[in-house]
Design a protein around this motif. Structure first.
Motif, PDB file in Angstrom:
ATOM      1  N   ILE A  29       0.877  -1.176   0.000  1.00 20.80           N
ATOM      2  CA  ILE A  29       0.000   0.000   0.000  1.00 20.80           C
ATOM      3  C   ILE A  29       0.913   1.225   0.000  1.00 20.80           C
ATOM      4  O   ILE A  29       1.611   1.488   0.980  1.00 20.80           O
ATOM      5  CB  ILE A  29      -0.926   0.018   1.239  1.00 20.80           C
ATOM      6  CG1 ILE A  29      -1.780  -1.243   1.305  1.00 20.80           C
ATOM      7  CG2 ILE A  29      -1.799   1.265   1.233  1.00 20.80           C
ATOM      8  CD1 ILE A  29      -2.627  -1.374   2.580  1.00 20.80           C
ATOM      9  N   VAL A  82      -1.011  -0.775  -4.548  1.00 16.74           N
ATOM     10  CA  VAL A  82      -2.073   0.245  -4.542  1.00 16.74           C
ATOM     11  C   VAL A  82      -1.415   1.601  -4.334  1.00 16.74           C
ATOM     12  O   VAL A  82      -0.684   1.797  -3.362  1.00 16.74           O
ATOM     13  CB  VAL A  82      -3.094   0.000  -3.405  1.00 16.74           C
ATOM     14  CG1 VAL A  82      -4.099   1.148  -3.337  1.00 16.74           C
ATOM     15  CG2 VAL A  82      -3.812  -1.323  -3.582  1.00 16.74           C
ATOM     16  N   PRO A 119      -2.064   6.057  -5.658  1.00 21.75           N
ATOM     17  CA  PRO A 119      -2.761   6.975  -6.577  1.00 21.75           C
ATOM     18  C   PRO A 119      -1.933   7.338  -7.811  1.00 21.75           C
ATOM     19  O   PRO A 119      -2.484   7.798  -8.812  1.00 21.75           O
ATOM     20  CB  PRO A 119      -3.030   8.216  -5.717  1.00 21.75           C
ATOM     21  CG  PRO A 119      -2.129   8.117  -4.537  1.00 21.75           C
ATOM     22  CD  PRO A 119      -1.874   6.652  -4.321  1.00 21.75           C
ATOM     23  N   ASP A 162       2.403   1.469   3.736  1.00 20.53           N
ATOM     24  CA  ASP A 162       3.323   2.603   3.491  1.00 20.53           C
ATOM     25  C   ASP A 162       2.640   3.662   2.608  1.00 20.53           C
ATOM     26  O   ASP A 162       3.274   4.269   1.760  1.00 20.53           O
ATOM     27  CB  ASP A 162       4.610   2.081   2.807  1.00 20.53           C
ATOM     28  CG  ASP A 162       5.741   3.089   2.865  1.00 20.53           C
ATOM     29  OD1 ASP A 162       5.653   4.050   3.654  1.00 20.53           O
ATOM     30  OD2 ASP A 162       6.717   2.920   2.115  1.00 20.53           O
ATOM     31  N   GLY A 163       1.317   3.843   2.821  1.00 20.55           N
ATOM     32  CA  GLY A 163       0.585   4.809   2.000  1.00 20.55           C
ATOM     33  C   GLY A 163       0.372   6.116   2.737  1.00 20.55           C
ATOM     34  O   GLY A 163       1.322   6.857   3.008  1.00 20.55           O
TER      35      GLY A 163
END
Ligand SMILES: C[S@@+](CC[C@H](N)C(=O)[O-])C[C@H]1O[C@@H](n2cnc3c(N)ncnc32)[C@H](O)[C@@H]1O
Length: 288
Positions: free
Chosen positions: A125, A152, A154, A221-222
């Protein structure tokens, strides 16, 4: 004699000699310094942010911490050396960089295979340039595993972090899908096959696609805010396989207090996770 040499008059008289010696030293050191610079360029922070020149004391501490978290000190020593060389290689050849300090990156790359996850499905993430995911594929393969990576992010052109304004990346490279694909391709078929889900980990559509399997490893790690980490930990409870490993990045990092805050709150509630420990700036959890 000493008093004579250090007197004002003697110092004044000796100054031309001292200047001559200084010039000679400078003349003989300058070529060495110039020859050292290209070697430093392989390792320093120019064009990537943090320097990749760890001191022996930092390497020793990391191996100790990993030995405690994984129970395999000789394996930790070997993996840290191999992870360090791999980090140099992927940043030299890839697009962008891996985020964070050298010891934290080497720690994560070393620990995950040593923790012997129950299956080879890995979810990352927050990927930035996809270069960490690529390096993790390589480390898992070195342990005889067949990693299947899902990402995942953006992929928004730059690093998004709620509440902070991240400036241009030190590499000068935009964060986009093409960069992630190039980096994953560096590590061969498992990289090329990786699944990239563009969006936020809290998006319902993202979750519906990604939650099609139980992951042996989840890298959180998002979004580094307390709310973001709390939401990712709650989601990880649902999609991690029994015995799976969750890596909480930037754990205890002074710049991101929300991570530890969310972790403490999460662990105080009903959870499948057991805390294995911390190495560099990552916390390691095992799911029951
Ligand atoms: C610290 S970077 C990840 C670094 C990468 N794991 C590495 O080791 O190089 C954080 C990434 O998460 C992305 N991000 C921010 N909020 C997110 C969210 N809610 N879901 C997924 N990714 C997110 C950021 O845009 C950025 O690309």
């Amino acid at each position: 004699m000493r008093a004579l040499l250090t007197s004002k008059t003697a110092r004044r008289a000796l100054r031309p000699v001292a200047d001559l010696i200084d010039q000679r030293i400078e003349r003989s050191v300058a070529p060495l310094r110039n020859r050292q610079r290209p070697l430093e360029l392989l390792l320093d922070g120019t064009g990537r942010g943090p320097s990749r020149l760890p001191a022996q004391v930092h390497l020793d501490r990391l191996v100790d911490e990993l030995g405690r978290v994984t129970g395999d000190r000789p394996g930790a020593e070997r993996n840290v050396a191999q992870a360090f060389r791999l980090l140099m290689a992927v940043e030299a050849l890839g697009v962008g960089r891996i985020a964070g300090g050298t010891m934290n990156i080497c720690g994560k790359l070393s620990a995950v295979p040593l923790l012997d996850p129950p299956n080879d499905d890995i979810l990352e993430i927050g990927t930035l340039y996809g270069m960490f995911g690529a390096a993790l594929i390589r480390m898992m393969e070195r342990a005889g595993r067949d990693p299947r990576l899902t990402i995942v992010d953006p992929l928004a052109g730059l690093q998004l972090q709620p509440g902070t304004t991240e400036g241009d990346d030190p590499t000068g490279t935009p964060v986009r899908g093409a960069a992630v694909r190039s980096n994953l391709a560096m590590v061969g078929p498992a990289g090329t096959r990786a699944r990239i889900q563009q969006g936020f980990s809290g998006d319902a559509e993202v979750r519906a696609v990604v939650a099609d399997r139980a992951y042996g490893v989840i890298i959180v790690d998002g979004d580094h805010s307390a709310e973001g980490v709390a939401a990712d930990l709650a989601w990880a409870e649902e999609i991690v396989a029994p015995g799976g490993v969750v890596v909480l990045d930037d754990f205890g990092h002074a710049k991101w207090p929300g991570i530890k805050e969310a972790f403490d709150q999460h662990m105080a509630g009903d959870t499948r996770f057991t805390f294995l420990g911390q190495a560099a700036n990552s916390g390691y959890l095992r799911a029951g």
